[in-house]
Motif scaffolding. Sequence first.
Motif, PDB file in Angstrom:
ATOM      1  N   ASN A   1      18.750 -88.235 -97.584  1.00 29.30           N
ATOM      2  CA  ASN A   1      19.683 -87.184 -97.173  1.00 29.30           C
ATOM      3  C   ASN A   1      19.125 -86.278 -96.082  1.00 29.30           C
ATOM      4  O   ASN A   1      19.850 -85.467 -95.523  1.00 29.30           O
ATOM      5  CB  ASN A   1      20.153 -86.364 -98.377  1.00 29.30           C
ATOM      6  CG  ASN A   1      19.029 -85.630 -99.053  1.00 29.30           C
ATOM      7  OD1 ASN A   1      17.863 -85.836 -98.752  1.00 29.30           O
ATOM      8  ND2 ASN A   1      19.375 -84.770 -99.983  1.00 29.30           N
TER       9      ASN A   1
ATOM     10  N   CYS B   1      21.565 -90.681 -88.927  1.00 29.96           N
ATOM     11  CA  CYS B   1      21.984 -92.034 -88.565  1.00 29.96           C
ATOM     12  C   CYS B   1      21.538 -92.339 -87.137  1.00 29.96           C
ATOM     13  O   CYS B   1      21.496 -91.458 -86.283  1.00 29.96           O
ATOM     14  CB  CYS B   1      23.503 -92.164 -88.652  1.00 29.96           C
ATOM     15  SG  CYS B   1      24.126 -92.236 -90.321  1.00 29.96           S
TER      16      CYS B   1
ATOM     17  N   ALA C   1      30.817 -87.294 -91.964  1.00 23.96           N
ATOM     18  CA  ALA C   1      30.912 -88.573 -91.255  1.00 23.96           C
ATOM     19  C   ALA C   1      31.032 -88.354 -89.745  1.00 23.96           C
ATOM     20  O   ALA C   1      30.408 -89.075 -88.956  1.00 23.96           O
ATOM     21  CB  ALA C   1      32.094 -89.381 -91.780  1.00 23.96           C
TER      22      ALA C   1
ATOM     23  N   GLU D   1      27.637 -87.406 -88.352  1.00 22.80           N
ATOM     24  CA  GLU D   1      26.743 -88.569 -88.287  1.00 22.80           C
ATOM     25  C   GLU D   1      27.282 -89.665 -87.374  1.00 22.80           C
ATOM     26  O   GLU D   1      26.579 -90.618 -87.063  1.00 22.80           O
ATOM     27  CB  GLU D   1      26.512 -89.139 -89.692  1.00 22.80           C
ATOM     28  CG  GLU D   1      25.772 -88.213 -90.621  1.00 22.80           C
ATOM     29  CD  GLU D   1      24.343 -87.924 -90.183  1.00 22.80           C
ATOM     30  OE1 GLU D   1      23.704 -88.780 -89.530  1.00 22.80           O
ATOM     31  OE2 GLU D   1      23.851 -86.826 -90.500  1.00 22.80           O
TER      32      GLU D   1
ATOM     33  N   HIS E   1      29.380 -91.894 -88.217  1.00 18.67           N
ATOM     34  CA  HIS E   1      29.386 -93.098 -89.052  1.00 18.67           C
ATOM     35  C   HIS E   1      30.468 -92.854 -90.094  1.00 18.67           C
ATOM     36  O   HIS E   1      30.441 -91.827 -90.770  1.00 18.67           O
ATOM     37  CB  HIS E   1      28.007 -93.292 -89.698  1.00 18.67           C
ATOM     38  CG  HIS E   1      27.837 -94.619 -90.367  1.00 18.67           C
ATOM     39  ND1 HIS E   1      28.039 -95.817 -89.712  1.00 18.67           N
ATOM     40  CD2 HIS E   1      27.483 -94.936 -91.631  1.00 18.67           C
ATOM     41  CE1 HIS E   1      27.801 -96.808 -90.549  1.00 18.67           C
ATOM     42  NE2 HIS E   1      27.467 -96.309 -91.717  1.00 18.67           N
TER      43      HIS E   1
ATOM     44  N   TRP F   1      30.858 -97.202 -98.007  1.00 19.71           N
ATOM     45  CA  TRP F   1      30.086 -97.232 -96.765  1.00 19.71           C
ATOM     46  C   TRP F   1      29.687 -98.663 -96.436  1.00 19.71           C
ATOM     47  O   TRP F   1      29.247 -99.398 -97.311  1.00 19.71           O
ATOM     48  CB  TRP F   1      28.802 -96.403 -96.898  1.00 19.71           C
ATOM     49  CG  TRP F   1      29.025 -94.936 -96.964  1.00 19.71           C
ATOM     50  CD1 TRP F   1      28.988 -94.158 -98.083  1.00 19.71           C
ATOM     51  CD2 TRP F   1      29.317 -94.053 -95.884  1.00 19.71           C
ATOM     52  NE1 TRP F   1      29.234 -92.851 -97.759  1.00 19.71           N
ATOM     53  CE2 TRP F   1      29.446 -92.756 -96.404  1.00 19.71           C
ATOM     54  CE3 TRP F   1      29.489 -94.246 -94.507  1.00 19.71           C
ATOM     55  CZ2 TRP F   1      29.724 -91.647 -95.610  1.00 19.71           C
ATOM     56  CZ3 TRP F   1      29.773 -93.145 -93.718  1.00 19.71           C
ATOM     57  CH2 TRP F   1      29.883 -91.857 -94.262  1.00 19.71           C
TER      58      TRP F   1
ATOM     59  N   ASN G   1      21.824 -96.806 -92.152  1.00 18.60           N
ATOM     60  CA  ASN G   1      22.773 -95.699 -91.967  1.00 18.60           C
ATOM     61  C   ASN G   1      23.682 -95.533 -93.180  1.00 18.60           C
ATOM     62  O   ASN G   1      24.042 -94.412 -93.544  1.00 18.60           O
ATOM     63  CB  ASN G   1      23.650 -95.930 -90.734  1.00 18.60           C
ATOM     64  CG  ASN G   1      22.902 -95.779 -89.435  1.00 18.60           C
ATOM     65  OD1 ASN G   1      21.790 -95.263 -89.387  1.00 18.60           O
ATOM     66  ND2 ASN G   1      23.513 -96.244 -88.361  1.00 18.60           N
ATOM     67  N   ASP G   2      24.080 -96.624 -93.792  1.00 22.93           N
ATOM     68  CA  ASP G   2      24.990 -96.555 -94.941  1.00 22.93           C
ATOM     69  C   ASP G   2      24.330 -95.856 -96.119  1.00 22.93           C
ATOM     70  O   ASP G   2      24.975 -95.087 -96.840  1.00 22.93           O
ATOM     71  CB  ASP G   2      25.452 -97.965 -95.329  1.00 22.93           C
ATOM     72  CG  ASP G   2      26.150 -98.648 -94.172  1.00 22.93           C
ATOM     73  OD1 ASP G   2      27.137 -98.084 -93.673  1.00 22.93           O
ATOM     74  OD2 ASP G   2      25.691 -99.719 -93.742  1.00 22.93           O
TER      75      ASP G   2
ATOM     76  N   CYS H   1      24.074 -92.084 -95.339  1.00 21.28           N
ATOM     77  CA  CYS H   1      25.364 -91.409 -95.533  1.00 21.28           C
ATOM     78  C   CYS H   1      25.769 -91.363 -97.005  1.00 21.28           C
ATOM     79  O   CYS H   1      26.396 -90.393 -97.438  1.00 21.28           O
ATOM     80  CB  CYS H   1      26.437 -92.057 -94.664  1.00 21.28           C
ATOM     81  SG  CYS H   1      26.224 -91.652 -92.910  1.00 21.28           S
TER      82      CYS H   1
ATOM     83  N   LYS I   1      23.906 -88.457 -98.361  1.00 23.34           N
ATOM     84  CA  LYS I   1      24.508 -87.220 -97.871  1.00 23.34           C
ATOM     85  C   LYS I   1      25.839 -86.949 -98.553  1.00 23.34           C
ATOM     86  O   LYS I   1      26.212 -85.810 -98.788  1.00 23.34           O
ATOM     87  CB  LYS I   1      24.674 -87.264 -96.350  1.00 23.34           C
ATOM     88  CG  LYS I   1      23.335 -87.169 -95.637  1.00 23.34           C
ATOM     89  CD  LYS I   1      23.489 -87.182 -94.127  1.00 23.34           C
ATOM     90  CE  LYS I   1      22.123 -87.107 -93.484  1.00 23.34           C
ATOM     91  NZ  LYS I   1      21.997 -86.057 -92.510  1.00 23.34           N
ATOM     92  N   THR I   2      26.565 -88.003 -98.892  1.00 24.57           N
ATOM     93  CA  THR I   2      27.832 -87.837 -99.626  1.00 24.57           C
ATOM     94  C   THR I   2      27.544 -87.238-101.007  1.00 24.57           C
ATOM     95  O   THR I   2      28.239 -86.303-101.436  1.00 24.57           O
ATOM     96  CB  THR I   2      28.560 -89.190 -99.762  1.00 24.57           C
ATOM     97  OG1 THR I   2      28.765 -89.751 -98.451  1.00 24.57           O
ATOM     98  CG2 THR I   2      29.912 -89.023-100.449  1.00 24.57           C
TER      99      THR I   2
END
Length: 113
Positions: free
Chosen positions: A5, A9, A68, A71, A73, A88, A99-100, A103, A106-107
């Motif tokens: 986190n 990305c 998103a 980022e 992404h 993702w 990257n997935d 993210c 981070k989600t």
Amino acid sequence: MSELNQMKCEACRADAPKVSDEELAELMGQIPDWTPKAVDGVMQLEREYKFKNFKQALAFTNKVAEMAEEEFHHPGILTEWGKVTVTWWTHAIGGLHKNDFICAAKTDELLEN
């Protein structure tokens, strides 16, 4: 390895490498609430978040959308009454890229904010 986190990305091209099986196992350890799954032969990460009502689900959806955009992404997001499903994957490579996982982490962090 750094906390996912806290990472950013990177720009992803069509020739970028997909995560290996070894990397997948290591990265999944950092996002244990996510499920890797193949959809039409494309590996993706998916998680369902539960909320008390539609308004809370929509507010979370908007937070995910803002992150998103930051980022650059973008996930699949399904917003329903009381839940949001976030998926993702990296369209450019037809599978999972680091990257997935960044993210996804981070989600998860958005629930705390």
